[in-house]
Motif scaffolding. Structure first.
Motif, PDB file in Angstrom:
ATOM      1  N   GLU A 208       0.807  -1.215   0.000  1.00 36.26           N
ATOM      2  CA  GLU A 208       0.000   0.000   0.000  1.00 36.26           C
ATOM      3  C   GLU A 208       0.844   1.270   0.000  1.00 36.26           C
ATOM      4  O   GLU A 208       0.314   2.376  -0.218  1.00 36.26           O
ATOM      5  CB  GLU A 208      -0.934   0.000   1.219  1.00 36.26           C
ATOM      6  CG  GLU A 208      -0.285   0.315   2.575  1.00 36.26           C
ATOM      7  CD  GLU A 208       0.417  -0.888   3.210  1.00 36.26           C
ATOM      8  OE1 GLU A 208       0.823  -0.769   4.386  1.00 36.26           O
ATOM      9  OE2 GLU A 208       0.559  -1.933   2.538  1.00 36.26           O
ATOM     10  N   TRP A 209       2.143   1.157   0.239  1.00 39.76           N
ATOM     11  CA  TRP A 209       2.987   2.342   0.311  1.00 39.76           C
ATOM     12  C   TRP A 209       3.453   2.837  -1.056  1.00 39.76           C
ATOM     13  O   TRP A 209       3.655   4.042  -1.241  1.00 39.76           O
ATOM     14  CB  TRP A 209       4.225   2.059   1.162  1.00 39.76           C
ATOM     15  CG  TRP A 209       3.994   2.162   2.643  1.00 39.76           C
ATOM     16  CD1 TRP A 209       2.892   2.666   3.275  1.00 39.76           C
ATOM     17  CD2 TRP A 209       4.903   1.759   3.667  1.00 39.76           C
ATOM     18  NE1 TRP A 209       3.050   2.596   4.630  1.00 39.76           N
ATOM     19  CE2 TRP A 209       4.271   2.042   4.907  1.00 39.76           C
ATOM     20  CE3 TRP A 209       6.163   1.177   3.674  1.00 39.76           C
ATOM     21  CZ2 TRP A 209       4.890   1.767   6.128  1.00 39.76           C
ATOM     22  CZ3 TRP A 209       6.775   0.916   4.879  1.00 39.76           C
ATOM     23  CH2 TRP A 209       6.147   1.205   6.095  1.00 39.76           C
ATOM     24  N   LEU A 210       3.663   1.947  -2.017  1.00 32.97           N
ATOM     25  CA  LEU A 210       4.398   2.329  -3.220  1.00 32.97           C
ATOM     26  C   LEU A 210       3.739   3.462  -3.993  1.00 32.97           C
ATOM     27  O   LEU A 210       4.357   4.504  -4.234  1.00 32.97           O
ATOM     28  CB  LEU A 210       4.601   1.122  -4.142  1.00 32.97           C
ATOM     29  CG  LEU A 210       5.325   1.447  -5.462  1.00 32.97           C
ATOM     30  CD1 LEU A 210       6.697   2.056  -5.193  1.00 32.97           C
ATOM     31  CD2 LEU A 210       5.446   0.212  -6.330  1.00 32.97           C
ATOM     32  N   ARG A 211       2.495   3.283  -4.430  1.00 34.00           N
ATOM     33  CA  ARG A 211       1.906   4.303  -5.297  1.00 34.00           C
ATOM     34  C   ARG A 211       1.757   5.658  -4.612  1.00 34.00           C
ATOM     35  O   ARG A 211       2.092   6.690  -5.224  1.00 34.00           O
ATOM     36  CB  ARG A 211       0.559   3.823  -5.847  1.00 34.00           C
ATOM     37  CG  ARG A 211      -0.027   4.789  -6.889  1.00 34.00           C
ATOM     38  CD  ARG A 211       0.910   4.925  -8.084  1.00 34.00           C
ATOM     39  NE  ARG A 211       0.565   6.013  -8.972  1.00 34.00           N
ATOM     40  CZ  ARG A 211       0.650   5.965 -10.288  1.00 34.00           C
ATOM     41  NH1 ARG A 211       1.075   4.864 -10.885  1.00 34.00           N
ATOM     42  NH2 ARG A 211       0.322   7.001 -11.028  1.00 34.00           N
ATOM     43  N   PRO A 212       1.316   5.729  -3.347  1.00 35.39           N
ATOM     44  CA  PRO A 212       1.264   7.052  -2.722  1.00 35.39           C
ATOM     45  C   PRO A 212       2.643   7.716  -2.615  1.00 35.39           C
ATOM     46  O   PRO A 212       2.759   8.927  -2.801  1.00 35.39           O
ATOM     47  CB  PRO A 212       0.670   6.768  -1.341  1.00 35.39           C
ATOM     48  CG  PRO A 212      -0.106   5.509  -1.505  1.00 35.39           C
ATOM     49  CD  PRO A 212       0.671   4.705  -2.507  1.00 35.39           C
ATOM     50  N   ALA A 264      13.794  12.202   1.855  1.00 29.21           N
ATOM     51  CA  ALA A 264      12.367  12.457   2.102  1.00 29.21           C
ATOM     52  C   ALA A 264      12.083  13.928   2.391  1.00 29.21           C
ATOM     53  O   ALA A 264      10.984  14.412   2.116  1.00 29.21           O
ATOM     54  CB  ALA A 264      11.878  11.601   3.273  1.00 29.21           C
ATOM     55  N   GLY A 265      13.070  14.629   2.932  1.00 30.97           N
ATOM     56  CA  GLY A 265      12.861  16.016   3.325  1.00 30.97           C
ATOM     57  C   GLY A 265      12.366  16.924   2.214  1.00 30.97           C
ATOM     58  O   GLY A 265      11.413  17.694   2.408  1.00 30.97           O
ATOM     59  N   PRO A 266      12.961  16.879   1.005  1.00 24.17           N
ATOM     60  CA  PRO A 266      12.494  17.766  -0.061  1.00 24.17           C
ATOM     61  C   PRO A 266      11.031  17.540  -0.444  1.00 24.17           C
ATOM     62  O   PRO A 266      10.322  18.487  -0.799  1.00 24.17           O
ATOM     63  CB  PRO A 266      13.421  17.423  -1.231  1.00 24.17           C
ATOM     64  CG  PRO A 266      14.673  16.941  -0.584  1.00 24.17           C
ATOM     65  CD  PRO A 266      14.210  16.185   0.621  1.00 24.17           C
ATOM     66  N   VAL A 267      10.566  16.295  -0.372  1.00 26.88           N
ATOM     67  CA  VAL A 267       9.170  16.000  -0.693  1.00 26.88           C
ATOM     68  C   VAL A 267       8.247  16.592   0.367  1.00 26.88           C
ATOM     69  O   VAL A 267       7.239  17.243   0.052  1.00 26.88           O
ATOM     70  CB  VAL A 267       8.946  14.477  -0.819  1.00 26.88           C
ATOM     71  CG1 VAL A 267       7.461  14.164  -1.051  1.00 26.88           C
ATOM     72  CG2 VAL A 267       9.790  13.918  -1.955  1.00 26.88           C
ATOM     73  N   ILE A 268       8.584  16.381   1.624  1.00 25.08           N
ATOM     74  CA  ILE A 268       7.746  16.898   2.713  1.00 25.08           C
ATOM     75  C   ILE A 268       7.744  18.417   2.709  1.00 25.08           C
ATOM     76  O   ILE A 268       6.690  19.052   2.874  1.00 25.08           O
ATOM     77  CB  ILE A 268       8.241  16.347   4.068  1.00 25.08           C
ATOM     78  CG1 ILE A 268       8.098  14.816   4.091  1.00 25.08           C
ATOM     79  CG2 ILE A 268       7.462  16.973   5.227  1.00 25.08           C
ATOM     80  CD1 ILE A 268       8.752  14.154   5.293  1.00 25.08           C
ATOM     81  N   ALA A 276       1.800  15.310   2.042  1.00 23.29           N
ATOM     82  CA  ALA A 276       2.841  14.281   1.954  1.00 23.29           C
ATOM     83  C   ALA A 276       2.587  13.212   3.008  1.00 23.29           C
ATOM     84  O   ALA A 276       3.497  12.769   3.698  1.00 23.29           O
ATOM     85  CB  ALA A 276       4.213  14.906   2.140  1.00 23.29           C
ATOM     86  N   THR A 277       1.351  12.772   3.105  1.00 25.19           N
ATOM     87  CA  THR A 277       0.954  11.941   4.243  1.00 25.19           C
ATOM     88  C   THR A 277       1.687  10.600   4.297  1.00 25.19           C
ATOM     89  O   THR A 277       2.124  10.170   5.363  1.00 25.19           O
ATOM     90  CB  THR A 277      -0.567  11.695   4.210  1.00 25.19           C
ATOM     91  OG1 THR A 277      -0.922  11.172   2.923  1.00 25.19           O
ATOM     92  CG2 THR A 277      -1.328  12.985   4.444  1.00 25.19           C
ATOM     93  N   GLU A 281       4.371   9.305   6.995  1.00 25.43           N
ATOM     94  CA  GLU A 281       4.109   8.055   7.717  1.00 25.43           C
ATOM     95  C   GLU A 281       5.314   7.125   7.671  1.00 25.43           C
ATOM     96  O   GLU A 281       5.735   6.568   8.700  1.00 25.43           O
ATOM     97  CB  GLU A 281       2.898   7.353   7.112  1.00 25.43           C
ATOM     98  CG  GLU A 281       2.601   5.977   7.712  1.00 25.43           C
ATOM     99  CD  GLU A 281       1.587   5.198   6.911  1.00 25.43           C
ATOM    100  OE1 GLU A 281       1.443   3.968   7.186  1.00 25.43           O
ATOM    101  OE2 GLU A 281       0.940   5.761   6.021  1.00 25.43           O
ATOM    102  N   VAL A 282       5.870   6.930   6.474  1.00 27.23           N
ATOM    103  CA  VAL A 282       6.991   6.001   6.335  1.00 27.23           C
ATOM    104  C   VAL A 282       8.255   6.577   6.998  1.00 27.23           C
ATOM    105  O   VAL A 282       8.995   5.844   7.660  1.00 27.23           O
ATOM    106  CB  VAL A 282       7.253   5.679   4.859  1.00 27.23           C
ATOM    107  CG1 VAL A 282       8.416   4.686   4.729  1.00 27.23           C
ATOM    108  CG2 VAL A 282       5.996   5.096   4.213  1.00 27.23           C
ATOM    109  N   ALA A 283       8.471   7.888   6.858  1.00 26.66           N
ATOM    110  CA  ALA A 283       9.631   8.503   7.520  1.00 26.66           C
ATOM    111  C   ALA A 283       9.542   8.326   9.034  1.00 26.66           C
ATOM    112  O   ALA A 283      10.541   8.021   9.690  1.00 26.66           O
ATOM    113  CB  ALA A 283       9.699   9.987   7.161  1.00 26.66           C
ATOM    114  N   ARG A 284       8.349   8.495   9.597  1.00 25.77           N
ATOM    115  CA  ARG A 284       8.182   8.314  11.038  1.00 25.77           C
ATOM    116  C   ARG A 284       8.408   6.860  11.423  1.00 25.77           C
ATOM    117  O   ARG A 284       8.992   6.574  12.486  1.00 25.77           O
ATOM    118  CB  ARG A 284       6.791   8.777  11.464  1.00 25.77           C
ATOM    119  CG  ARG A 284       6.629  10.287  11.459  1.00 25.77           C
ATOM    120  CD  ARG A 284       5.197  10.692  11.776  1.00 25.77           C
ATOM    121  NE  ARG A 284       5.073  12.142  11.871  1.00 25.77           N
ATOM    122  CZ  ARG A 284       3.911  12.784  11.997  1.00 25.77           C
ATOM    123  NH1 ARG A 284       2.771  12.096  11.996  1.00 25.77           N
ATOM    124  NH2 ARG A 284       3.890  14.100  12.102  1.00 25.77           N
TER     125      ARG A 284
END
Length: 290
Positions: A208-212, A264-268, A276-277, A281-284
């Motif tokens: 469920e993570w890939l496409r988002p 991940a930082g530039p996306v967030i 960038a939910t 989530e994955v970074a956390r």
């Protein structure tokens, strides 16, 4: 023949140093005292798929002490500020600087540190590893370099790498060069590291993570004026060899610092937490398991 400095002879830097040295260029590697001593005494061992290991003897030093035509910066993003102290701006002068770092935030930093140099945006797609100081292996068959050639310095650097046998692409826009890599690397790195598994197993564990993740990276690129085909990125990730691990996953498994902010930082920051939910989530999850 060009004089080339390589700051950080790890997996990527060692690969570049070995290939440019084999092409006849005068290469100086700049590294920690221990790594410089290892390469001085034992040489730089490099192996690519399907070939025997070769050993070369580049000049290895803990500091750059003479000007070079081209400086390749190949350290981890987490080590950049400490590493550039080994290359004084007064020594580097007006050289061309090609950083092969993950993320996008290193360009303004390097331009501030080296105001007389020409910093050229670049990216590399390769799986490579440093097994110990001075021993480097290219693990993937591909080693694809992309440079921004909107300047004379960028075009010259591209020709130098191409003449050394590297696969080199170019694009005139530096944001496109950086975001085309990051829009692939961000979902790949976060998925594999968050699932703590190579790509095939990671897709089974957290499908469920890939496409988002892909969609959010593409949206962040769009915020910087770069158009990314999310379908193509997802297809590319799904087509990777099942055992392939991201550099972030390798770092985590080795207990090294993670380039989580650089990737991940530039996306967030581009989208904000509300959009960038899944990236958040994955970074956390990664931070919680570190």
């Amino acid at each position: 023949m060009a004089t080339v400095g390589v700051l950080g002879p790890g997996g990527v830097g060692g690969l570049i140093a070995a290939r440019l040295g084999a092409a006849g260029h005068e290469v100086t590697v700049v590294a920690t005292e221990r790594t410089a001593a290892e390469i001085t005494a034992r040489g730089l061992s490099f192996q690519a798929p399907g070939t025997a290991a070769t050993t070369s003897y580049p000049d290895a030093r803990p500091w750059l002490t003479a000007p070079v035509d081209l400086l390749v910066v190949a350290v981890k993003a987490t080590e950049l500020l400490a590493a550039v102290q080994r290359v004084p701006a007064a020594v580097l002068g007006g050289a061309t600087v090609v950083p092969l770092l993950n993320g996008i935030d290193h360009l303004p930093v390097l331009r501030a540190v080296y105001p007389s140099a020409s910093v050229v945006a670049a990216s590399i797609a390769v799986e490579a590893a440093r097994h110990r100081p001075g021993v480097v292996e290219q693990l993937s068959g591909m080693a694809d370099l992309v440079l921004a050639d909107g300047t004379t310095e960028g075009a010259r650097a591209a020709e130098l790498f191409r003449a050394a046998g590297l696969t080199v692409g170019t694009h005139p826009d530096e944001q496109t060069v950086l975001w085309r890599k990051l829009s692939f690397l961000d979902p790949f790195a976060l998925l594999t590291t968050g699932a703590d598994a190579p790509i095939e197993e990671a897709l089974r564990r957290r499908p469920e993570w890939l496409r988002p993740l892909v969609d959010e990276a593409a949206a962040a690129a769009a915020a910087h004026g770069v158009d990314i085909n999310a379908d193509a990125v997802e297809s590319r990730i799904r087509s990777l060899p099942g055992t392939m691990r991201s550099s972030m996953l390798r770092d985590r498994q080795a207990g090294r610092a993670l380039e989580l902010d650089a990737i991940a930082g530039p996306v967030i920051r581009a989208l904000g937490h509300a959009k960038a939910t899944t990236t958040v989530e994955v970074a956390r999850a990664i931070l919680g398991n570190s």
